[in-house]
Design a protein around this motif. Sequence first.
Motif, PDB file in Angstrom:
ATOM      1  N   GLY A 126       0.822  -1.209   0.000  1.00 27.24           N
ATOM      2  CA  GLY A 126       0.000   0.000   0.000  1.00 27.24           C
ATOM      3  C   GLY A 126       0.853   1.254   0.000  1.00 27.24           C
ATOM      4  N   HIS A 158      -5.168  13.946  -1.803  1.00 29.03           N
ATOM      5  CA  HIS A 158      -5.688  14.820  -2.859  1.00 29.03           C
ATOM      6  C   HIS A 158      -7.135  14.451  -3.270  1.00 29.03           C
ATOM      7  CE1 HIS A 158      -4.977  11.514  -5.780  1.00 29.03           C
ATOM      8  NE2 HIS A 158      -3.976  11.222  -4.958  1.00 29.03           N
ATOM      9  N   LYS A 161      -8.256  11.125  -5.432  1.00 31.57           N
ATOM     10  CA  LYS A 161      -8.110   9.737  -4.954  1.00 31.57           C
ATOM     11  C   LYS A 161      -9.483   9.067  -4.893  1.00 31.57           C
ATOM     12  CE  LYS A 161      -5.860   6.830  -1.505  1.00 31.57           C
ATOM     13  NZ  LYS A 161      -5.355   5.908  -2.534  1.00 31.57           N
ATOM     14  N   ASP A 163     -10.133   5.597  -3.657  1.00 31.47           N
ATOM     15  CA  ASP A 163     -10.381   4.532  -2.678  1.00 31.47           C
ATOM     16  C   ASP A 163     -10.179   5.054  -1.255  1.00 31.47           C
ATOM     17  OD1 ASP A 163      -7.602   4.632  -3.682  1.00 31.47           O
ATOM     18  OD2 ASP A 163      -7.215   3.141  -2.116  1.00 31.47           O
ATOM     19  N   GLY A 167      -4.560   2.690   1.025  1.00 29.55           N
ATOM     20  CA  GLY A 167      -3.790   1.453   1.220  1.00 29.55           C
ATOM     21  C   GLY A 167      -2.808   1.593   2.374  1.00 29.55           C
ATOM     22  N   VAL A 215      -0.272  14.980  -1.341  1.00 32.55           N
ATOM     23  CA  VAL A 215       0.313  13.742  -1.887  1.00 32.55           C
ATOM     24  C   VAL A 215      -0.064  12.553  -1.000  1.00 32.55           C
ATOM     25  CG1 VAL A 215       2.490  12.568  -2.439  1.00 32.55           C
ATOM     26  CG2 VAL A 215       2.218  14.988  -2.977  1.00 32.55           C
ATOM     27  N   HIS A 218      -0.393  10.567   6.760  1.00 30.44           N
ATOM     28  CA  HIS A 218      -0.947   9.531   7.637  1.00 30.44           C
ATOM     29  C   HIS A 218      -0.482   9.760   9.071  1.00 30.44           C
ATOM     30  CE1 HIS A 218      -1.135   7.658   3.652  1.00 30.44           C
ATOM     31  NE2 HIS A 218      -2.201   7.042   4.126  1.00 30.44           N
TER      32      HIS A 218
HETATM   33  O1  LIG Z   1      -3.633   7.553  -4.235  1.00 31.94           O
HETATM   34  C1  LIG Z   1      -2.601   8.103  -3.777  1.00 31.94           C
HETATM   35  O2  LIG Z   1      -2.231   9.213  -4.169  1.00 31.94           O
HETATM   36  C2  LIG Z   1      -1.807   7.362  -2.779  1.00 31.94           C
HETATM   37  N1  LIG Z   1      -2.141   6.148  -2.536  1.00 31.94           N
HETATM   38  C3  LIG Z   1      -1.512   5.260  -1.648  1.00 31.94           C
HETATM   39  C4  LIG Z   1      -2.464   4.837  -0.563  1.00 31.94           C
HETATM   40  O3  LIG Z   1      -3.638   4.542  -0.882  1.00 31.94           O
HETATM   41  O4  LIG Z   1      -2.068   4.776   0.601  1.00 31.94           O
HETATM   42  C5  LIG Z   1      -0.179   5.735  -1.150  1.00 31.94           C
HETATM   43  C6  LIG Z   1      -0.010   7.223  -1.029  1.00 31.94           C
HETATM   44  O5  LIG Z   1      -0.448   7.640   0.213  1.00 31.94           O
HETATM   45  C7  LIG Z   1      -0.622   7.998  -2.181  1.00 31.94           C
END
Ligand SMILES: O=C(O)C1=N[C@H](C(=O)O)C[C@H](O)C1
Length: 268
Positions: A126, A158, A161, A163, A167, A215, A218
Motif C-alpha cells: 500500500g 488529494h 483519490k 479509494d 492502502g 500527496v 498519515h
Molecule cells: O492515491 C494516492 O495518491 C496514494 N495512494 C496510496 C495509498 O492509498 O495509501 C499511497 C499514497 O499515500 C498515495
Amino acid sequence: MSQLKVVVAGAAGRMGAANIRAITEHPDTVLHAALDRDGSEAIGQDAGTLAGLPACGISITSDAEKALAEADAVIDFTTPGASVMLSKLTSGRKLVHVIGTTGCSIDDDAEIAAAAEAGARIVKSGNFSLGVNMLAALVRQAAAALEDYDIEVLEMHHSRKVDAPSGTALLLGKAAAAGRDVDLEERSVRVRDGHVGPREAGSIGFATLRGGTVVGEHSVILAGPHERIELTHRAEDRGIFANGAVKAALWAAGKDNGLYSMADVLGL
Ligand SMILES: O=C(O)C1=N[C@H](C(=O)O)C[C@H](O)C1
Ligand SMILES: NC(=O)C1=CN([C@@H]2O[C@H](COP(=O)(O)OP(=O)(O)OC[C@H]3O[C@@H](n4cnc5c(N)ncnc54)[C@H](OP(=O)(O)O)[C@@H]3O)[C@@H](O)[C@H]2O)C=CC1
C-alpha cells in the motif's frame, strides 16, 4: 549486470509519470514499454514527454501482450481490475510485478496471490516509501507496548483519490493489529456516523480526509489516559513511492516466484 527492462503500467497517471522518471534516472533500470488504458487519450504519445522528460521514442500502448514481450518487470500503479489482469500475464511469463495499486478487494488479493504462486515474483504494498514502512514498524512496537491505548488511523489525500481508507492507512492498521496480535478485519471501525455509542475497547478506527493536492499524509494516534502519542508521515513528492518501486523491482529480480511486501524488500 545488464539493465532491468521495466514496463510501466498506468503510464499516463500521476504515479506513471513518477515511475517513468525513476526508471530513467536509475542506472540499473531501463524503460521497456509504457502501458495505459485502451481508449485513453495518452495512447500513442511519447512516454518520456508525458513524464516531463525529453522524448524517449517509446509510445504509450494499450497492448499489454506486446508491452510485456522481452520485458523483465512491470511497475503497476493502476486500478484493481488492471492489476489482477496484469498479474495473470506476469505469472505466465514469470516476470517481476511490482503492484502499488490500492483499493483491491479480498477476491482481487486472492487472485494476485494465486498469480504469485503460479509463477510471478510479485511485490505488493500500500506504500513503497521507506518512511511509511519504517513508520509501520514503529506502530507495531507502540501498539504492543501501549496495549490499553485507543488506536485511530487518520489519513488525508488529494481530491482525485478514489479509494478509502488509503492502502497506507490499512497497512498501518495491520501493523497495529499485529502488535496487539489481533485480526484487523475483526477490530476495524471504518466509518462512524450518527448515534454510534461509545468507542469499543480494542477497536482500530479509521478517518479519511480528501482535498486539494495533498500527496499523502498519515497519522496513527495512540490515545491513553491524559496523554496521546501521534506518529505521522507526510509524503512531499511521489518520487518517494517511485524510487521504492524501482528498488523493489531490482530486489525481486533475484528472488523465486512468490508474493512479497515492501517490508521484505527493506528487511524490516
Ligand atoms: O492515491 C494516492 O495518491 C496514494 N495512494 C496510496 C495509498 O492509498 O495509501 C499511497 C499514497 O499515500 C498515495
Ligand atoms: N503503493 C504506493 O506507494 C502508492 C499507491 N498509489 C496507488 O496507485 C494507484 C494509481 O494512482 P495514481 O497514479 O494517483 O492514479 P491515476 O488515476 O493518476 O493513474 C492510474 C492510471 O492507470 C490507468 N489505467 C486504468 N486502467 C488501466 C488498464 N487496464 N491498463 C493500464 N492502465 C490503466 C489510468 O488510465 P485512465 O485515467 O485513462 O483511466 C491512469 O492513467 C492508486 O490505486 C493509488 O492509490 C499511489 C501512490 C503511491
